[in-house]
Design an enzyme around this catalytic site. Structure first.
Site, PDB file in Angstrom:
ATOM      1  N   TRP A  27       0.861  -1.193   0.000  1.00 13.19           N
ATOM      2  CA  TRP A  27       0.000   0.000   0.000  1.00 13.19           C
ATOM      3  C   TRP A  27       0.896   1.241   0.000  1.00 13.19           C
ATOM      4  CZ3 TRP A  27      -2.121   2.545   4.919  1.00 13.19           C
ATOM      5  CH2 TRP A  27      -3.163   3.432   4.631  1.00 13.19           C
ATOM      6  N   ASP A  66      -0.940  -6.035   9.103  1.00 12.27           N
ATOM      7  CA  ASP A  66      -1.955  -5.077   8.672  1.00 12.27           C
ATOM      8  C   ASP A  66      -3.141  -5.927   8.230  1.00 12.27           C
ATOM      9  OD1 ASP A  66      -3.594  -3.226   7.573  1.00 12.27           O
ATOM     10  OD2 ASP A  66      -2.050  -2.173   6.428  1.00 12.27           O
ATOM     11  N   LYS A  99     -13.706  -1.450   6.275  1.00 12.02           N
ATOM     12  CA  LYS A  99     -14.207  -2.192   5.112  1.00 12.02           C
ATOM     13  C   LYS A  99     -15.296  -3.184   5.526  1.00 12.02           C
ATOM     14  CE  LYS A  99     -10.397  -0.333   3.597  1.00 12.02           C
ATOM     15  NZ  LYS A  99      -9.997   0.500   2.507  1.00 12.02           N
TER      16      LYS A  99
END
Ligand code: LMR
Length: 399
Positions: free
Chosen positions: A131, A212, A247
């Site tokens: 990311w 993560d 999310k």
């Protein structure tokens, strides 16, 4: 003073959203930021969240600060149950502590400050690619980034042997970031056997895994997606987990994340928490309460939890369906490259293999917005925009 500054470059993901918003083309397609959209191209509030909020509005009696400033205990318990499972040894022996952070990014930054300030970290190892915000967040915490191989672009697969070789060379006391599931940006996750091999290397080498874990539930299932993480939970093993409800609860703007630190013992975990409170105090002082109360209300109520699990499944299934439709539609349009590899990838993202030039042409000529690396947010595809999207890709690929 301000005028003496140069303009900062736009963020590779958030900057695209600003450009997208300004694009007057009514047929524009946004496949950039990792935000779920339903079949109608909307990001609605989940039903379980609406129901929890109705309850909260009628029962909430104060807006006093959250205490302790690391977050409410019922939130910590809910997070740990999702990560480890209710009866896990880690939960029973109290050797995990959880701080409520503003989003998953807040968890990463809090972890970065903790590693740099208290644990003697100088650098963190990141997958190549990762990311784009990872190196920036850790740099802001004063850490350098190093990279380990992850993705074999030619074969559209995990670059597993080189990855493992690199991880075997990382010495004890260093920090390695791993994506718990739905790797961002490639969508390629290790298999259970590969996870086991990575966990064995971590234990043998003695480096600290930093997970993560922002997409739990969007790959294969809520519990299934914690399978990789579960390989790292052996007796006495230490690790850190940055998780998020952006999310899987759709709570993007409520900023609901968590940093969980697993220590070798209850005492070690308590010490870690005492420092996390100080790190938080000098950064944002207290977490925002509302989103975490939604999560706790939903997860602790059997009816709302069932509703949530169904809604996560709906998201997961829709994304998988869009992957297949995308591959089939490109093929039907005569695109020569085989995009079947997309169906092996998990979660919102696909590393499409489209080049920077393709990405620019898609944006400038067809109003299709994807991230410069070629990362596509599959969750932004719908049955309605699929034809236009695949026409545009066929055009930039030359048939
Ligand atoms: C993404 O990668 O698109 C998401 O994680 C959202 C973000 O903040 O970049």
């Amino acid at each position: 003073m301000f005028n003496a500054l140069d303009m900062a470059p736009p963020d590779p993901i958030l900057g695209l959203i600003e450009t997208f918003k300004k694009d007057p083309n009514p047929a524009k397609i946004n496949l950039s930021i990792g935000v779920y959209r339903d079949a109608k191209n909307q990001t609605p509030v989940l039903q379980c969240v609406k129901r929890a909020e109705e309850r909260l509005v009628s029962t909430e009696s104060t807006k006093n600060y959250v205490s302790p400033n690391s977050g409410a205990m019922d939130y910590a318990a809910a997070v740990q149950e999702l990560l480890f499972g209710a009866d896990h040894e880690i939960v029973k022996s109290n050797r995990a502590v959880t701080a409520h952070t503003p989003g998953g990014t807040g968890a990463l930054r809090t972890a970065g400050d903790f590693m740099k300030g208290l644990l003697g970290a100088k650098r963190i190892w990141l997958s190549e690619p990762t990311w784009p915000n990872h190196p920036s967040v850790f740099e802001a915490a004063g850490l350098e980034s190093a990279t380990y191989p992850y993705y074999d672009a030619a074969n559209k697969s995990l670059d597993f042997e080189p990855m493992l070789d690199a991880l075997k060379k990382i010495p004890s006391g260093e920090f390695v970031l791993l994506h718990g599931c739905c790797h961002n940006p490639t969508g390629m996750d290790p298999t259970p056997e590969q996870w086991k091999a990575i966990a064995d290397v971590a234990a043998k080498q003695g480096w600290m895994p930093v997970f993560d874990f922002a997409y739990q539930g969007l790959a294969d299932g809520i519990r299934e997606d914690a399978a990789g993480l579960s390989q790292f939970l052996g007796a006495g093993q230490e690790l850190m987990i940055c998780s998020s409800f952006s999310k899987n609860f759709g709570l993007y703007n409520e900023r609901v994340g968590a940093l969980t630190v697993v220590g070798e013992s209850e005492t070690a975990a308590e010490k870690a928490l005492s420092h996390l409170k100080r790190v938080i105090r000098t950064n944002y002082s207290n977490p925002p309460a509302h989103g975490s109360q939604i999560v706790v209300t939903v997860l602790n109520d059997p009816e709302l939890r069932k509703l949530w699990e169904g809604e996560v499944k709906e998201m997961r299934d829709r994304i998988a369906g869009m992957r297949q439709l995308f591959v089939d539609t490109l093929k039907a349009k005569g695109v020569k490259q085989d995009f079947a590899f997309l169906t092996k990838q998990k979660g919102m993202f696909s590393f499409s293999g489209l080049t920077k030039d393709h990405v620019a042409e898609l944006r400038d000529k067809h109003a299709v917005y994807i991230v410069g690396s070629g990362r596509i947010n599959v969750a932004g595809m719908t049955a309605d925009n699929m034809d236009a999207l695949c026409n545009a890709i066929a055009a930039v690929l030359g048939g």
